[in-house]
Enzyme design. Structure first.
Site, PDB file in Angstrom:
ATOM      1  N   ASP A 175       9.222   2.804   1.808  1.00  0.00           N
ATOM      2  CA  ASP A 175       7.973   3.667   2.142  1.00  0.00           C
ATOM      3  C   ASP A 175       7.931   3.396   3.841  1.00  0.00           C
ATOM      4  OD1 ASP A 175       5.677   4.449   2.923  1.00  0.00           O
ATOM      5  OD2 ASP A 175       4.572   3.440   1.040  1.00  0.00           O
ATOM      6  N   LYS A 231       2.023   9.837   7.862  1.00  0.00           N
ATOM      7  CA  LYS A 231       1.473   9.541   9.171  1.00  0.00           C
ATOM      8  C   LYS A 231       1.955  10.050  10.499  1.00  0.00           C
ATOM      9  CE  LYS A 231      -1.271   5.897   7.753  1.00  0.00           C
ATOM     10  NZ  LYS A 231      -0.979   5.184   6.264  1.00  0.00           N
ATOM     11  N   PHE A 243       0.923  -1.079   0.048  1.00  0.00           N
ATOM     12  CA  PHE A 243      -0.207   0.157  -0.004  1.00  0.00           C
ATOM     13  C   PHE A 243       0.871   1.155   0.071  1.00  0.00           C
ATOM     14  CE2 PHE A 243      -2.592   3.434   1.971  1.00  0.00           C
ATOM     15  CZ  PHE A 243      -3.789   3.448   1.029  1.00  0.00           C
TER      16      PHE A 243
HETATM   17  C1  LIG Z   1      -1.096   5.278   4.799  1.00  0.00           C
HETATM   18  C2  LIG Z   1      -0.107   5.339   3.922  1.00  0.00           C
HETATM   19  C3  LIG Z   1       0.182   5.815   2.607  1.00  0.00           C
HETATM   20  C4  LIG Z   1      -0.701   6.686   2.017  1.00  0.00           C
HETATM   21  O1  LIG Z   1      -0.933   7.755   3.129  1.00  0.00           O
HETATM   22  P1  LIG Z   1      -1.946   8.967   2.700  1.00  0.00           P
HETATM   23  O2  LIG Z   1      -1.540   9.910   3.711  1.00  0.00           O
HETATM   24  O3  LIG Z   1      -3.050   8.308   3.082  1.00  0.00           O
HETATM   25  O4  LIG Z   1      -1.916   9.620   1.404  1.00  0.00           O
HETATM   26  C5  LIG Z   1       1.166   5.297   1.699  1.00  0.00           C
HETATM   27  N1  LIG Z   1       1.998   4.131   2.487  1.00  0.00           N
HETATM   28  C6  LIG Z   1       1.977   3.547   3.386  1.00  0.00           C
HETATM   29  C7  LIG Z   1       2.806   2.454   3.790  1.00  0.00           C
HETATM   30  C8  LIG Z   1       0.859   3.974   4.435  1.00  0.00           C
HETATM   31  O5  LIG Z   1       0.652   3.283   5.410  1.00  0.00           O
END
Ligand SMILES: *Cc1c(COP(=O)(O)O)cnc(C)c1O
Length: 407
Positions: A230, A259, A145
């Site tokens: 990420d 986050k 994700f």
């Molecule tokens: C939450 C998340 C995202 C996306 O972040 P948003 O602020 O919702 O755009 C991307 N990568 C990871 C691993 C995440 O947990």
């Protein structure tokens, strides 16, 4: 005398039903205020918040230092654009580089935007070396994700999120997470980058084998590709180290943060090593709000509190406590759970076959506990890093009583 409360829960839910887009599946309650690890809804019901804005509220709710820093900055300077430097942002860039060992920072407002920045710098960096565009492919992972914008979406490894949004950004290859042979098979001279989460958050709190990230690093070096990590969910101390990738001693070429970075205030960042300092030349990328002083002061405060209160050490210790508690739950309720996994304060209870994580969120709320699902068969626990021992024990007790109350 207190004015009559016109906007009670029923009124607000009716307005929400009429005026909010139906792209979420929110619980039938309205949150109103929070303090530390607790939140309260409009009816005064108390919840222990182990969702924490989905691993966002690193310092808990209404943290006095974060609240004060934001309020003061709001009355000083909120937005400047990137035509000018601003003090808070310059200092944040320096402090983030110091905390991570990276060299350069780009700021945006969300995780997906940080992903976009990594995708764009990877393609643009490859183009700098060979303007033919031959090296453009990105390797990503099943169940990954990375966010919901069109570029980030194309790298997401969950078919349900992609449905109906085609044609997608092309040149992305997906392989199973943790499967080095599959990565080797997808590698080639046309690969610009591999993008990977150190622990897959949304995909189920999947912890890869210990040799996984080091091997990806090696493959990238051997093929002249970039390693993009990420850190949006695992970074900012959540797993007990500042970055999730520190557990395997791997340094990426670029990382994304969001986050926990602002502790609840929206901010995202991409940090890169010096060799990428000029890979997005002036005019090639930007963000109107990116790096604004208000978001920057929030992130600086989060960084300072993490350091001063040893929240990484606490994430390790309290993560162990939560892990032990969840293991005991799994042992006690084998009809519903199979075990526990995670790192630091990113943990999941894994569910037995036929038990859906989504179906447990409402029973958890009924016992006063806010949780999230991570994939269909894992229940995710991401409390604030400021959580206390007593609150961990309370969450475990609530989870126990939730399972005891299930048919
Ligand atoms: C939450 C998340 C995202 C996306 O972040 P948003 O602020 O919702 O755009 C991307 N990568 C990871 C691993 C995440 O947990």
């Amino acid at each position: 005398m207190e004015a009559k409360r016109v906007h009670d829960e029923a009124t607000l839910l009716a307005l929400a039903d009429r005026h909010l887009l139906g792209n979420y599946r929110p619980a039938r309650m309205v949150l109103e205020r929070g303090q530390g690890c607790e939140v309260f809804d409009t009816e005064g019901r108390r919840y222990l918040d182990f969702c924490a804005g989905v691993a966002v509220c690193a310092l808990g709710h209404a943290h006095p230092e974060l609240t004060r820093a934001i309020a003061t900055q709001a009355g000083t300077l909120m937005q400047t654009s990137n035509y000018f430097f601003n003090r808070q942002n310059v200092l944040l860039a320096a402090e983030l580089c110091e905390a991570t060992g990276f060299d350069r920072a780009f700021f945006c407002n969300s995780g997906a935007e940080a992903t976009e920045a990594m995708l764009k710098i990877a393609r643009r960096h490859a183009y700098k070396g060979d303007p033919s565009g031959a090296r453009h492919r990105i390797i990503a992972f099943h169940k990954a994700f990375h966010g919901r914008t069109m570029g980030a979406l194309a790298m997401t490894g969950n078919p349900a999120y992609l449905e109906g949004f085609g044609p997608h950004v092309t040149g992305i290859a997906h392989v199973p997470y943790g499967d080095l042979e599959a990565v080797r098979g997808a590698m080639g001279p046309d690969v610009a980058a591999i993008i990977v989460e150190p622990v897959q958050g949304e995909g189920g709190v999947n912890v890869p084998p210990p040799d996984f990230l080091p091997a990806l690093r090696q493959m990238c070096d051997a093929h002249g590709a970039l390693l993009l990590i990420d850190e949006i969910q695992v970074g900012m101390g959540r797993t007990g180290t500042f970055l999730g990738s520190e557990h395997s001693g791997v340094r990426a070429d670029a990382i994304s943060l969001a986050k926990g970075l602002g502790g609840g205030f929206p901010i995202g960042a991409m940090l890169v090593r010096e060799h990428l300092a000029d890979s997005l030349p002036p005019g090639s990328h930007g963000s109107t709000f990116g790096g604004n002083p208000l978001a920057s002061v929030a992130a600086r405060t989060v960084l300072r509190v993490i350091r001063e209160q040893d929240l990484m050490g606490r994430a390790r210790a309290l993560g162990e406590r939560l892990s032990a508690g969840l293991q005991s739950i799994a042992a006690k309720h084998p009809r519903h759970c199979t075990g526990e996994r995670g790192l630091g304060l990113l943990r999941a209870l894994t569910l037995a076959e036929g038990v859906l994580s989504r179906d447990l969120l409402s029973p958890a709320r009924d016992v006063g506990l806010l949780l999230t699902a991570a994939g269909p068969s894992a229940l995710r626990f991401t409390p604030p890093l400021t959580v206390s021992e007593a609150e961990i024990d309370e969450a475990v007790a609530k989870t126990d009583s939730m399972f005891s109350g299930l048919p």
